[in-house]
Design an enzyme around this catalytic site. Sequence first.
Site, PDB file in Angstrom:
ATOM      1  CG  HIS A 278      -1.893  -1.164   1.215  1.00  0.00           C
ATOM      2  ND1 HIS A 278      -2.684  -1.547   0.164  1.00  0.00           N
ATOM      3  CD2 HIS A 278      -2.083  -2.099   2.183  1.00  0.00           C
ATOM      4  CE1 HIS A 278      -3.337  -2.662   0.477  1.00  0.00           C
ATOM      5  NE2 HIS A 278      -2.989  -3.018   1.693  1.00  0.00           N
ATOM      6  CG  ASP A 329      -5.045  -6.370  -0.238  1.00  0.00           C
ATOM      7  OD1 ASP A 329      -5.021  -7.270   0.617  1.00  0.00           O
ATOM      8  OD2 ASP A 329      -5.049  -5.164   0.077  1.00  0.00           O
TER       9      ASP A 329
HETATM   10 ZN    ZN Z   1      -3.205  -7.002   2.630  1.00  0.00          ZN
END
Ligand code: ZN
Length: 463
Positions: A278, A329
């Site tokens: 991220h 993810d």
């Molecule tokens: Zn993750």
Amino acid sequence: MTTDGNALFAAHAYLPQGWRRDVLLEWNDEGMLTAVTPDSPVPPGVARANGPLMPGMPNLHSHAFQRAMAGLAEYRAQAGDNFWSWRDLMYRLAARITPAALEAIARWLYIEMLKAGYTSVCEFHYVHHALDGSRYEQVAELGQRVVDAASQAGIGMTMLPVLYEYSGFGKREPRPDQRRFINTPQSLLELLLTLRRARPEHGALAYGVAPHSLRAVSQPSLHALLDGLDAQLPGAPVHIHIAEQTGEVDECLAATGARPVAWLLDHFNVDARWCLVHATHVDDAEAAALAASGAVAGLCPTTEANLGDGIFPAQRYLDAGGLIGVGSDSHIAVDWRSELRLLEYGQRLALRQRNVLASATRPQVAERLVDAALAGGARASGRAIGALQAGRRADWLVLDPAHPSLDGRRPNDWLAAVVFCEHGDAPIAEVHTGGRCVVREGRHRDEAPAYAAYREAVAGLQA
Ligand code: ZN
């Protein structure tokens, strides 16, 4: 000349130097490319590819079990729904999953990945223990199920057992619904060793570790984990969630006086073995320092959009030489094309410009992003993948030249069509891993039984 059948001739292939014609690929029985030769004469007896070839895309971030909840959190449960309310639902799923269900879900997910053109996956694996939090008799039971699912599906894997110790900064005690995740550095390293003994590394399987996040691991624990990893697997990949949510940035500032990425870069030797997943909320100094570190920013744009995380400053970071890769993810989408498209579209919407992530030397956005995601994904995986060149894994996609998005276009426009055009199915006809065809005419070889098992597993979790 190859006579054992480990060779393929392609009229067009996307090599590190761009699209090349008349490419002969040769690979060995371990599934590694031994030679990639453009401008080759057509060798007698060698199979011809059914379309243009490009490298398979690495998926650098996955939590396999979360596939089972995709689409179940898309209604407003309370005013101000956010990441943390989504996480509560995800924890309820994690609390119920059994070894057999996890294996079935992961196998189906990896088949979906292959069909979408992901040929490898970094599995950030954090559900370790039995339903009540006790150890399984085989301590790495769940990790082994996930590794087995990958090998059954035929996708390459970097397995990253996750260290999760605390529920928040300041060594906050874990919550009861986190009991299946919890380890010390020592118990996690033992779990990794047990798993490696049961399922040793090979050409399609590598290992590393994943300290979950700065909120879940203390500084001394992170040092102990890295020391232990280096004793087992020197230089193996290290992945960490970081700066996904502004709430996490605020908590880190309150606890340490520094922002998460700045703190990590200041306290650890963050280099090319690291993947910062991220890294959404970085200021200018953090973006520049991260770019200079050689670490990969693991971007997951569809999940980050779905969870309302924020927008990564990709233009500044890429222009500073930063490395990126993409991951699915939470698996709200399983499609690298969607990740790259949304990465660019987020920038366009925020900046009210077009072709933001192109550069002076790489004017075509899709090529710049595909090249970046191949290189960054390979680095984050710690495996020799991500390019059609000798010494790398024989992982490639065969594009469908008759697909309406590609038909009639010139080779230089193919990647733009693959990434940006959304007209029906993906223009991917075949997927090969380790030199073997695992998806043909858009179908995986085990699709029907794997789907039946997945369906039964998900029904059992919802019962
Ligand atoms: Zn993750």
